[in-house]
Design an enzyme around this catalytic site. Sequence first.
Site, PDB file in Angstrom:
ATOM      1  N   ASP A  32       0.849  -1.186   0.000  1.00 27.63           N
ATOM      2  CA  ASP A  32       0.000   0.000   0.000  1.00 27.63           C
ATOM      3  C   ASP A  32       0.893   1.248   0.000  1.00 27.63           C
ATOM      4  O   ASP A  32       1.901   1.312   0.704  1.00 27.63           O
ATOM      5  CB  ASP A  32      -0.912   0.007   1.222  1.00 27.63           C
ATOM      6  CG  ASP A  32      -2.065   0.978   1.073  1.00 27.63           C
ATOM      7  OD1 ASP A  32      -3.208   0.537   0.925  1.00 27.63           O
ATOM      8  OD2 ASP A  32      -1.808   2.211   1.094  1.00 27.63           O
ATOM      9  N   ILE A  33       0.518   2.226  -0.800  1.00 29.79           N
ATOM     10  CA  ILE A  33       1.331   3.446  -0.941  1.00 29.79           C
ATOM     11  C   ILE A  33       1.296   4.279   0.342  1.00 29.79           C
ATOM     12  O   ILE A  33       2.176   5.117   0.568  1.00 29.79           O
ATOM     13  CB  ILE A  33       0.837   4.265  -2.167  1.00 29.79           C
ATOM     14  CG1 ILE A  33       1.925   5.166  -2.691  1.00 29.79           C
ATOM     15  CG2 ILE A  33      -0.428   5.046  -1.838  1.00 29.79           C
ATOM     16  CD1 ILE A  33       1.640   5.738  -4.069  1.00 29.79           C
ATOM     17  N   VAL A  98     -10.809   3.074  -4.010  1.00 33.87           N
ATOM     18  CA  VAL A  98     -10.443   2.537  -5.330  1.00 33.87           C
ATOM     19  C   VAL A  98     -11.484   1.484  -5.697  1.00 33.87           C
ATOM     20  O   VAL A  98     -11.670   0.495  -4.978  1.00 33.87           O
ATOM     21  CB  VAL A  98      -9.030   1.921  -5.313  1.00 33.87           C
ATOM     22  CG1 VAL A  98      -8.707   1.326  -6.680  1.00 33.87           C
ATOM     23  CG2 VAL A  98      -7.990   2.981  -4.939  1.00 33.87           C
ATOM     24  N   HIS A 102     -10.316  -5.169  -3.603  1.00 35.27           N
ATOM     25  CA  HIS A 102      -9.000  -5.456  -3.023  1.00 35.27           C
ATOM     26  C   HIS A 102      -9.177  -5.761  -1.553  1.00 35.27           C
ATOM     27  O   HIS A 102     -10.111  -5.274  -0.912  1.00 35.27           O
ATOM     28  CB  HIS A 102      -8.041  -4.273  -3.214  1.00 35.27           C
ATOM     29  CG  HIS A 102      -8.579  -2.967  -2.741  1.00 35.27           C
ATOM     30  ND1 HIS A 102      -9.488  -2.222  -3.478  1.00 35.27           N
ATOM     31  CD2 HIS A 102      -8.372  -2.268  -1.604  1.00 35.27           C
ATOM     32  CE1 HIS A 102      -9.808  -1.134  -2.815  1.00 35.27           C
ATOM     33  NE2 HIS A 102      -9.147  -1.133  -1.661  1.00 35.27           N
ATOM     34  N   HIS A 104      -7.106  -5.652   2.050  1.00 36.30           N
ATOM     35  CA  HIS A 104      -5.946  -5.164   2.789  1.00 36.30           C
ATOM     36  C   HIS A 104      -5.468  -6.276   3.726  1.00 36.30           C
ATOM     37  O   HIS A 104      -6.271  -6.827   4.495  1.00 36.30           O
ATOM     38  CB  HIS A 104      -6.315  -3.958   3.660  1.00 36.30           C
ATOM     39  CG  HIS A 104      -6.824  -2.760   2.921  1.00 36.30           C
ATOM     40  ND1 HIS A 104      -6.079  -1.618   2.747  1.00 36.30           N
ATOM     41  CD2 HIS A 104      -8.014  -2.516   2.309  1.00 36.30           C
ATOM     42  CE1 HIS A 104      -6.787  -0.714   2.083  1.00 36.30           C
ATOM     43  NE2 HIS A 104      -7.970  -1.241   1.814  1.00 36.30           N
TER      44      HIS A 104
HETATM   45  P1  AMP Z   1      -9.651   1.549  -0.037  1.00 36.42           P
HETATM   46  O1  AMP Z   1      -9.666   2.893   0.642  1.00 36.42           O
HETATM   47  O2  AMP Z   1     -10.112   0.413   0.823  1.00 36.42           O
HETATM   48  O3  AMP Z   1     -10.352   1.605  -1.366  1.00 36.42           O
HETATM   49  O4  AMP Z   1      -8.126   1.216  -0.298  1.00 36.42           O
HETATM   50  C1  AMP Z   1      -7.391   1.796  -1.326  1.00 36.42           C
HETATM   51  C2  AMP Z   1      -5.961   1.733  -0.907  1.00 36.42           C
HETATM   52  O5  AMP Z   1      -5.157   1.902  -2.055  1.00 36.42           O
HETATM   53  C3  AMP Z   1      -5.541   2.810   0.086  1.00 36.42           C
HETATM   54  O6  AMP Z   1      -5.059   2.208   1.282  1.00 36.42           O
HETATM   55  C4  AMP Z   1      -4.448   3.582  -0.653  1.00 36.42           C
HETATM   56  O7  AMP Z   1      -3.400   4.002   0.188  1.00 36.42           O
HETATM   57  C5  AMP Z   1      -3.998   2.570  -1.677  1.00 36.42           C
HETATM   58  N1  AMP Z   1      -3.407   3.119  -2.902  1.00 36.42           N
HETATM   59  C6  AMP Z   1      -3.885   4.144  -3.654  1.00 36.42           C
HETATM   60  N2  AMP Z   1      -3.097   4.331  -4.732  1.00 36.42           N
HETATM   61  C7  AMP Z   1      -2.097   3.412  -4.653  1.00 36.42           C
HETATM   62  C8  AMP Z   1      -0.976   3.100  -5.463  1.00 36.42           C
HETATM   63  N3  AMP Z   1      -0.701   3.790  -6.595  1.00 36.42           N
HETATM   64  N4  AMP Z   1      -0.161   2.093  -5.075  1.00 36.42           N
HETATM   65  C9  AMP Z   1      -0.422   1.401  -3.945  1.00 36.42           C
HETATM   66  N5  AMP Z   1      -1.476   1.639  -3.146  1.00 36.42           N
HETATM   67  C10 AMP Z   1      -2.311   2.631  -3.488  1.00 36.42           C
END
Ligand code: AMP
Length: 116
Positions: A32-33, A98, A102, A104
């Site tokens: 995760d970023i 997103v 996915h 976590h």
């Molecule tokens: P959610 O809020 O459950 O939809 O999780 C989306 C996750 O994607 C968040 O924890 C973000 O930090 C992560 N995220 C967003 N963009 C990226 C990226 N380019 N690379 C890795 N993780 C990302």
Amino acid sequence: MTDPNCLFCKIISKQIPANIIYEDDQVVVFKDISPQVPVHVLIVPRVHIPSLNELTLAQSTVLGHIALVAKELARAAGIDASGWRLVTNCGPHAGQTVLHLHVHLLGGAPMAGKMV
Ligand code: AMP
Ligand code: ZN
């Protein structure tokens, strides 16, 4: 089954870089970023499914696969005994940002509070 406008589809197809730690025929896993705990990776089906709201019976076997991948990654990260958590946010009230399903994988330190 990809969406050209989807961030995670672009990561899966390597159009956008990510710190990929594992991949197979069904899932891609990357860090995760914005990690919330020391171990914070996203286990992402290759197929574009926006969220659990859209999951079909035919696609649902990927969830069992994700659980097995999570178990192996937790062991590899050395957090199997200390404990870990899987979370998937679905929709606005859950804070999904997103729109590509996915899960976590979280661990590596005590997590503040229990959600449930
Ligand atoms: P959610 O809020 O459950 O939809 O999780 C989306 C996750 O994607 C968040 O924890 C973000 O930090 C992560 N995220 C967003 N963009 C990226 C990226 N380019 N690379 C890795 N993780 C990302
Ligand atoms: Zn996607």
